[in-house]
Design an enzyme around this catalytic site. Sequence first.
Site, PDB file in Angstrom:
ATOM      1  CG  ASP A  35      92.962   1.971 -17.655  1.00  0.00           C
ATOM      2  OD1 ASP A  35      92.337   2.758 -16.904  1.00  0.00           O
ATOM      3  OD2 ASP A  35      94.084   2.233 -18.104  1.00  0.00           O
ATOM      4  CG  ASN A  83      92.859   2.054  -7.936  1.00  0.00           C
ATOM      5  OD1 ASN A  83      92.487   0.963  -8.330  1.00  0.00           O
ATOM      6  ND2 ASN A  83      93.486   2.904  -8.753  1.00  0.00           N
TER       7      ASN A  83
HETATM    8  C1  FPP Z   1      90.072   1.862 -14.156  1.00  0.00           C
HETATM    9  O1  FPP Z   1      89.484   2.933 -14.881  1.00  0.00           O
HETATM   10  C2  FPP Z   1      89.052   1.122 -13.421  1.00  0.00           C
HETATM   11  C3  FPP Z   1      89.030   0.947 -12.072  1.00  0.00           C
HETATM   12  C4  FPP Z   1      90.053   1.512 -11.189  1.00  0.00           C
HETATM   13  C5  FPP Z   1      87.944   0.239 -11.381  1.00  0.00           C
HETATM   14  C6  FPP Z   1      87.302  -0.925 -12.052  1.00  0.00           C
HETATM   15  C7  FPP Z   1      86.041  -1.210 -11.366  1.00  0.00           C
HETATM   16  C8  FPP Z   1      84.874  -1.570 -11.910  1.00  0.00           C
HETATM   17  C9  FPP Z   1      84.674  -1.894 -13.317  1.00  0.00           C
HETATM   18  C10 FPP Z   1      83.687  -1.617 -10.985  1.00  0.00           C
HETATM   19  C11 FPP Z   1      83.194  -2.890 -10.537  1.00  0.00           C
HETATM   20  C12 FPP Z   1      84.092  -4.051 -10.484  1.00  0.00           C
HETATM   21  C13 FPP Z   1      83.660  -5.307 -10.196  1.00  0.00           C
HETATM   22  C14 FPP Z   1      84.596  -6.462 -10.184  1.00  0.00           C
HETATM   23  C15 FPP Z   1      82.250  -5.583  -9.889  1.00  0.00           C
HETATM   24  P1  FPP Z   1      89.942   4.431 -14.582  1.00  0.00           P
HETATM   25  O2  FPP Z   1      88.986   5.017 -13.628  1.00  0.00           O
HETATM   26  O3  FPP Z   1      91.373   4.457 -14.137  1.00  0.00           O
HETATM   27  O4  FPP Z   1      89.782   5.061 -15.999  1.00  0.00           O
HETATM   28  P2  FPP Z   1      90.581   6.309 -16.614  1.00  0.00           P
HETATM   29  O5  FPP Z   1      92.012   5.846 -16.810  1.00  0.00           O
HETATM   30  O6  FPP Z   1      89.877   6.551 -17.910  1.00  0.00           O
HETATM   31  O7  FPP Z   1      90.468   7.448 -15.651  1.00  0.00           O
END
Ligand code: FPP
Length: 269
Positions: A35, A83
């Site tokens: 996250d 998501n």
């Molecule tokens: C949460 O951060 C993250 C995600 C929903 C996606 C995670 C994906 C990756 C790291 C990309 C690649 C993954 C793999 C396995 C290759 P957020 O966007 O909710 O962050 P925020 O809360 O700060 O908005």
Amino acid sequence: MADFSKLADPGSPEELLVRRIDRERVPRHVAIIMDGNGRWAKARSMPRVEGHRAGVAAVRDTVEASAQLGLEVLTLYAFSVENWKRPRFEIWTLMNLLKEYVRKERRNLVNNDIRFNVLGRWRELDPLVVREIEQTLEETAHCKGMHFNVALNYSGRCEIVDACRRIVADWAAGKRADIDEETLGRYLYTSGQPDPDLLIRTSGELRVSNFLLWQIAYAEIWVTQTLWPDFRRKDLIEAVLAFQSRERRYGGVLQPESPGMELFSSSRS
Ligand code: FPP
């Protein structure tokens, strides 16, 4: 037992941490809620997707370090069913990053004897993503080392619903199993794997976000303020050290005469 020699460079700050790890109490399964990608990008005045892009480097280092630590299972939460509510461009970028990661990392996983696995309703994703996943599942199927799960189009509630549906389908086909915890566990996406001992969440949020709801019943939870794109093996090792400092009682109590050793009056061993 794991060989930690590749985990940290000699003389590095990580090496001092590695020396403190109790090799006999390394968690079997670590699950991570990645996250903070959006906030990482925002802090740099970049579009949110740049946070996801930077998050891939954190994934690579975490997978490599987890295997070197000797974990049996690593599970990363990459895309939840919730998501889909995100902007189309962000979803498109995430799917592309996943597809590229799976394609480019295939050989590396095989070379490191890591078995790839996907949790969730991933067959509903774009056929190009599904194809890359299928190929990686196939090519790593013989690997005997760490199991690397990526939760994709995943929801803990959906997982339990899917398990119940499959149990009912098997019943209808004449394959009847008792309805108990052991049976339900066998029908989950993580069938055959140990439950997570340690659940890590980055970016300071204190939620489980519909992740592995059944399996984390007894997991130790460790939350770090570090945003996912900045997460590296040092953070993972700190989490393992914190885990090893905890007293796991599974609802029982420790015998006062042998603190930290035997469990007294516990329903689990
Ligand atoms: C949460 O951060 C993250 C995600 C929903 C996606 C995670 C994906 C990756 C790291 C990309 C690649 C993954 C793999 C396995 C290759 P957020 O966007 O909710 O962050 P925020 O809360 O700060 O908005």
